[in-house]
Design an enzyme around this catalytic site. Structure first.
Site, PDB file in Angstrom:
ATOM      1  CB  CYS A   7      38.031  32.513 -24.323  1.00  0.00           C
ATOM      2  SG  CYS A   7      38.233  30.816 -23.728  1.00  0.00           S
ATOM      3  CB  CYS A  20      40.981  26.770 -23.285  1.00  0.00           C
ATOM      4  SG  CYS A  20      39.422  27.681 -23.329  1.00  0.00           S
ATOM      5  CB  CYS A  63      -8.670  -8.987  12.039  1.00  0.00           C
ATOM      6  SG  CYS A  63      -7.082  -9.790  11.733  1.00  0.00           S
ATOM      7  CB  CYS A  66      -6.714 -11.663  15.926  1.00  0.00           C
ATOM      8  SG  CYS A  66      -7.038  -9.915  15.596  1.00  0.00           S
ATOM      9  CG  ASP A  82      -9.150   1.530 -17.471  1.00  0.00           C
ATOM     10  OD1 ASP A  82      -8.199   1.089 -16.811  1.00  0.00           O
ATOM     11  OD2 ASP A  82      -9.584   0.994 -18.509  1.00  0.00           O
ATOM     12  CD  GLU A  83      -8.240  -2.866 -14.357  1.00  0.00           C
ATOM     13  OE1 GLU A  83      -8.188  -3.569 -13.323  1.00  0.00           O
ATOM     14  OE2 GLU A  83      -7.675  -3.172 -15.414  1.00  0.00           O
TER      15      GLU A  83
END
Length: 102
Positions: A7, A20, A63, A66, A82-83
Site C-alpha cells: 500500500c 505497515c 523620579c 533620585c 474593561d479596566e
C-alpha cells in the site's frame, strides 16, 4: 525508512519486524536497520531590559528615588480589558521603575 510494498504506507518497527501502519503487512527487519531519534537543547540569548529602554518614549516625570525629571514610559494592561491600563515609568538616570494608576 521502509515503505510497504503493498500500500506504499510507512512501516514501523514492532517486535523485531517492520509492520505497515495501514494494512498490517509484515517484513523481517534487517539487522543493519535501526531507528535513532536525537534532540538537542539550543541556547538562546535573551536581550537585557536596559538596552530596550533606549527605544521607549520619554516624558517629564519626577523620579521618587533620585529626583530626576526625565523618564521612559510605557503602558501595560495588567487587569481585565474593561479596566484602565497601568502606566510604567523608568528613570533615565538611576533606572528606578515605578507605576502610575489612572
Amino acid at each position: 525508512m521502509e515503505f510497504c510494498p503493498q500500500c506504499k504506507s510507512m512501516m514501523m518497527p514492532k517486535d523485531g519486524m517492520m509492520v505497515c501502519r495501514k494494512c498490517g503487512h509484515k517484513l523481517p527487519k534487517a539487522n543493519s536497520e535501526s531507528l535513532v531519534s536525537k534532540t538537542e537543547q539550543l541556547s538562546r540569548i535573551v536581550p537585557v531590559l536596559e538596552q530596550e529602554s533606549a527605544g521607549l518614549p520619554t516624558t517629564t516625570a519626577r523620579c521618587p528615588e533620585c529626583g530626576n525629571n526625565v523618564a521612559y514610559w510605557w503602558l501595560r494592561q495588567l487587569r481585565s480589558a474593561d479596566e484602565s491600563e497601568v502606566r510604567f515609568f523608568r528613570c533615565t538616570k538611576c533606572s528606578n521603575t515605578w507605576r502610575e494608576y489612572d
